[in-house]
Enzyme design. Structure first.
Site, PDB file in Angstrom:
ATOM      1  CB  CYS A   1      -0.914  -0.078   1.224  1.00  0.00           C
ATOM      2  SG  CYS A   1      -1.623   1.483   1.772  1.00  0.00           S
TER       3      CYS A   1
ATOM      4  CB  CYS B   1       0.398   1.944   4.130  1.00  0.00           C
ATOM      5  SG  CYS B   1      -1.309   1.416   3.998  1.00  0.00           S
TER       6      CYS B   1
END
Ligand SMILES: [Zn+2]
Length: 142
Positions: free
Chosen positions: A65, A68
């Protein structure tokens, strides 16, 4: 007297409120209870940290991600400013799918604030350190 879980040995410690800022150490292993960084949460220590009286802010993230990864240094910086009043922890949703499933994590990054085992706030999407800090403070206002 809030209960605080040691980041090293997961022992639950009791520390008086007015001693929180005095760099308290674990009564069992001697590690510093606050180290200015998020704790790595796994199935073996998640429930202990979530059920402590000290609020726990969890970053549900994954290696694949992008947002993230962008948020990771911001989350670290937020740990430095929110400790010792809030514990910050990171949960890898790929490695710990059962826990991610238990909280119905659908998009990441998602942050959940826990207090004494209860979810008290949730937000999704990457934030800067100051946004994270402001959000947590707005959630913990009584
Ligand atoms: Zn310890």
């Amino acid at each position: 007297m809030p209960t605080i879980v040691c980041p090293e040995c997961s022992t639950t410690n009791r520390v008086p409120e007015d001693r929180l800022a005095d760099d308290p150490k674990c009564g069992r292993c001697g590690a510093r209870l606050f180290q200015g960084k998020p704790v790595i949460l796994t199935a073996s220590n998640f429930d202990r940290h979530a059920s402590a009286e000290l609020p726990l802010l969890v970053d549900f993230w994954a290696e694949w991600c992008g947002p993230c990864k962008m948020m990771a240094p911001q989350f670290e910086a937020a740990a430095r400013s929110l400790e010792p009043h809030v514990r910050l922890g990171k949960l890898d949703t790929e490695a710990e799918q059962q826990i991610a499933g238990r909280y119905g994590i659908r998009s990441i990054p998602t942050m959940i604030l826990f207090k004494a085992g209860r979810e008290v706030g949730r937000t999704s999407g990457a934030m800067t350190a100051s946004q994270i800090t402001a959000w947590v403070r707005s959630q913990s206002r009584d």
